[in-house]
Design a protein around this motif. Sequence first.
Motif, PDB file in Angstrom:
ATOM      1  N   THR A 162       0.862  -1.178   0.000  1.00  0.00           N
ATOM      2  CA  THR A 162       0.000   0.000   0.000  1.00  0.00           C
ATOM      3  C   THR A 162       0.907   1.240   0.000  1.00  0.00           C
ATOM      4  O   THR A 162       2.044   1.174   0.474  1.00  0.00           O
ATOM      5  N   PRO A 163       0.421   2.377  -0.513  1.00  0.00           N
ATOM      6  CA  PRO A 163       1.234   3.600  -0.511  1.00  0.00           C
ATOM      7  C   PRO A 163       1.664   3.994   0.898  1.00  0.00           C
ATOM      8  O   PRO A 163       2.816   4.395   1.107  1.00  0.00           O
ATOM      9  N   SER A 164       0.756   3.858   1.870  1.00  0.00           N
ATOM     10  CA  SER A 164       1.117   4.285   3.230  1.00  0.00           C
ATOM     11  C   SER A 164       2.214   3.378   3.793  1.00  0.00           C
ATOM     12  O   SER A 164       3.137   3.848   4.455  1.00  0.00           O
ATOM     13  N   TYR A 165       2.150   2.098   3.514  1.00  0.00           N
ATOM     14  CA  TYR A 165       3.183   1.201   4.034  1.00  0.00           C
ATOM     15  C   TYR A 165       4.521   1.439   3.322  1.00  0.00           C
ATOM     16  O   TYR A 165       5.586   1.334   3.941  1.00  0.00           O
ATOM     17  N   THR A 166       4.467   1.812   2.056  1.00  0.00           N
ATOM     18  CA  THR A 166       5.689   2.126   1.314  1.00  0.00           C
ATOM     19  C   THR A 166       6.434   3.276   1.988  1.00  0.00           C
ATOM     20  O   THR A 166       7.662   3.245   2.128  1.00  0.00           O
ATOM     21  N   LEU A 167       5.689   4.278   2.440  1.00  0.00           N
ATOM     22  CA  LEU A 167       6.322   5.404   3.128  1.00  0.00           C
ATOM     23  C   LEU A 167       6.764   5.029   4.538  1.00  0.00           C
ATOM     24  O   LEU A 167       7.768   5.525   5.031  1.00  0.00           O
ATOM     25  N   TYR A 168       6.033   4.146   5.167  1.00  0.00           N
ATOM     26  CA  TYR A 168       6.446   3.698   6.501  1.00  0.00           C
ATOM     27  C   TYR A 168       7.752   2.908   6.412  1.00  0.00           C
ATOM     28  O   TYR A 168       8.654   3.072   7.237  1.00  0.00           O
ATOM     29  N   LEU A 169       7.872   2.081   5.384  1.00  0.00           N
ATOM     30  CA  LEU A 169       9.136   1.349   5.166  1.00  0.00           C
ATOM     31  C   LEU A 169      10.298   2.341   5.036  1.00  0.00           C
ATOM     32  O   LEU A 169      11.375   2.135   5.603  1.00  0.00           O
ATOM     33  N   ALA A 170      10.066   3.432   4.305  1.00  0.00           N
ATOM     34  CA  ALA A 170      11.108   4.452   4.131  1.00  0.00           C
ATOM     35  C   ALA A 170      11.449   5.110   5.465  1.00  0.00           C
ATOM     36  O   ALA A 170      12.619   5.343   5.780  1.00  0.00           O
ATOM     37  N   GLU A 171      10.405   5.385   6.238  1.00  0.00           N
ATOM     38  CA  GLU A 171      10.606   6.037   7.535  1.00  0.00           C
ATOM     39  C   GLU A 171      11.472   5.160   8.446  1.00  0.00           C
ATOM     40  O   GLU A 171      12.423   5.644   9.079  1.00  0.00           O
ATOM     41  N   VAL A 172      11.172   3.870   8.496  1.00  0.00           N
ATOM     42  CA  VAL A 172      11.934   2.956   9.359  1.00  0.00           C
ATOM     43  C   VAL A 172      13.366   2.801   8.817  1.00  0.00           C
ATOM     44  O   VAL A 172      14.327   2.763   9.591  1.00  0.00           O
ATOM     45  N   ALA A 173      13.508   2.773   7.508  1.00  0.00           N
ATOM     46  CA  ALA A 173      14.856   2.677   6.909  1.00  0.00           C
ATOM     47  C   ALA A 173      15.690   3.887   7.319  1.00  0.00           C
ATOM     48  O   ALA A 173      16.841   3.758   7.762  1.00  0.00           O
ATOM     49  N   GLN A 174      15.085   5.075   7.207  1.00  0.00           N
ATOM     50  CA  GLN A 174      15.804   6.312   7.548  1.00  0.00           C
ATOM     51  C   GLN A 174      16.210   6.335   9.013  1.00  0.00           C
ATOM     52  O   GLN A 174      17.302   6.787   9.345  1.00  0.00           O
ATOM     53  N   LYS A 175      15.332   5.811   9.860  1.00  0.00           N
ATOM     54  CA  LYS A 175      15.656   5.784  11.293  1.00  0.00           C
ATOM     55  C   LYS A 175      16.834   4.852  11.585  1.00  0.00           C
ATOM     56  O   LYS A 175      17.543   5.019  12.562  1.00  0.00           O
ATOM     57  N   SER A 176      17.015   3.861  10.702  1.00  0.00           N
ATOM     58  CA  SER A 176      18.156   2.953  10.877  1.00  0.00           C
ATOM     59  C   SER A 176      19.395   3.497  10.167  1.00  0.00           C
ATOM     60  O   SER A 176      20.363   2.776   9.960  1.00  0.00           O
ATOM     61  N   GLY A 177      19.314   4.762   9.711  1.00  0.00           N
ATOM     62  CA  GLY A 177      20.468   5.368   9.056  1.00  0.00           C
ATOM     63  C   GLY A 177      20.630   4.975   7.592  1.00  0.00           C
ATOM     64  O   GLY A 177      21.692   5.149   7.004  1.00  0.00           O
TER      65      GLY A 177
END
Length: 430
Positions: free
Chosen positions: A183-198
């Motif tokens: 889903t589009p919202s989960y796609t952005l959440y994946l990005a958010e979690v990736a960014q938090k892991s550097g």
Amino acid sequence: MERRYWEDVEAASLEALKEIQTKRLRRIVADVYEKNAGYRERFETAGVRPVDIRSLDDLPKLPYLTKDDLRDYYPYGLTCAPMKEFLYVHTSSGTSGKPVVAPYTRQDLDMWAELMARGMWASGFRRDDVLHNAYGYGLFTGAHGHELGANRIGGMVIPIGAGNTRRQLTIMQDFGATALAATPSYTLYLAEVAQKSGLDPKSDFNIKFGFLGAEMWSDELKDKIEQVWGMKACEQYGLTEVIGPGVSFDCGEGNGLHVNADHFLVEVVDPQTGEPLSSGEQGELVFTTLTKEAFPVIRFRTRDLAILTEEKCACGRTLPRHSRILGRADDMIKVKGVMVFPRQIEEAIMRVDGASENYQIVKQVKGSMMGLRVLVEPTADRFPSGTLEEWAEQISREIYTVIGVHVDVEAVPPESIPRSEGKAQRVTKG
Ligand SMILES: [Zn+2]
């Protein structure tokens, strides 16, 4: 040389397409009448017999089918093949009441795989691609449909399913994913979690395109996904009642979605009165399946609003197109006498600098009036600056320019709005 379209029919002349549609329409109408007592009864009530359907112009003689009608036939009441021929079953999400049950025969699954391949091919998916399939596996059609399409083209599928976001990111990197289905919202959440892991979704992953859908999303959100991931965000539209994803697809020209009209006849009607509308007018999409065996639907009212066009597309395909879905007739909120769609609010929020894609629309009933309050999370960079009230006011003004109504906007701290691993819950009752 590589084929340009998955199937030649995608660029057939309009006359040739109409000939196929007419032949198939007459056959499916005769079929459902003969094979299903429920359909026969419905046609008789409407005073129509299969012989009355000679051309596409006769379509309005047939009665509409709504989601509520389908629920009355739960689970298999409107199916048109013997149960021993069913190979697979999916259901609609069934958030209110009983779900709609959609079985598939071997031919149905084969047709679905072809249509998914058509759309995914148009977006650029090829044999050497690897699809990270993060739609929830199970009764929902999203995961299975994309798996069928990717495999039909010859690409590999990572059947990860929903959940465990950090593990998803590791697998995406390690297994060489080049495409994402979610889903589009989960796609952005994946990005958010990736960014938090550097990690940088753009440079630390190799995702070239996403097959996104099953949710309402604005053009602004689409742009954001493309920027964050450095991917092309492609849309696959569909509904369980019709087949699942694969009803229409994004050709990449940004001019709407091509309907697989040799298999699904599309109409656009007034969502209130059901009166047929012309090309170019905004209305509710209605589909008739022309080739499905197990669970054909005749004039199914989707409640999804869009604009239809038969104009030729720059990609060369002649299949008719509908605009991206503008809203669901049932999601329309009447605020101070004005009809508002959640998507319009998203569009306004995404235009303001420092706004994240995380927001929530809270409906509040005050006496006989409906009020709206919008909660918006600023991005982590925007958050500490101490002028959030002013910023929320800026969003409120932007919403006003889109819908013409003042709504209260409140800035809430980052990560306070719940994330979803499937469909985002954008509207709640307060
Ligand atoms: Zn096109």
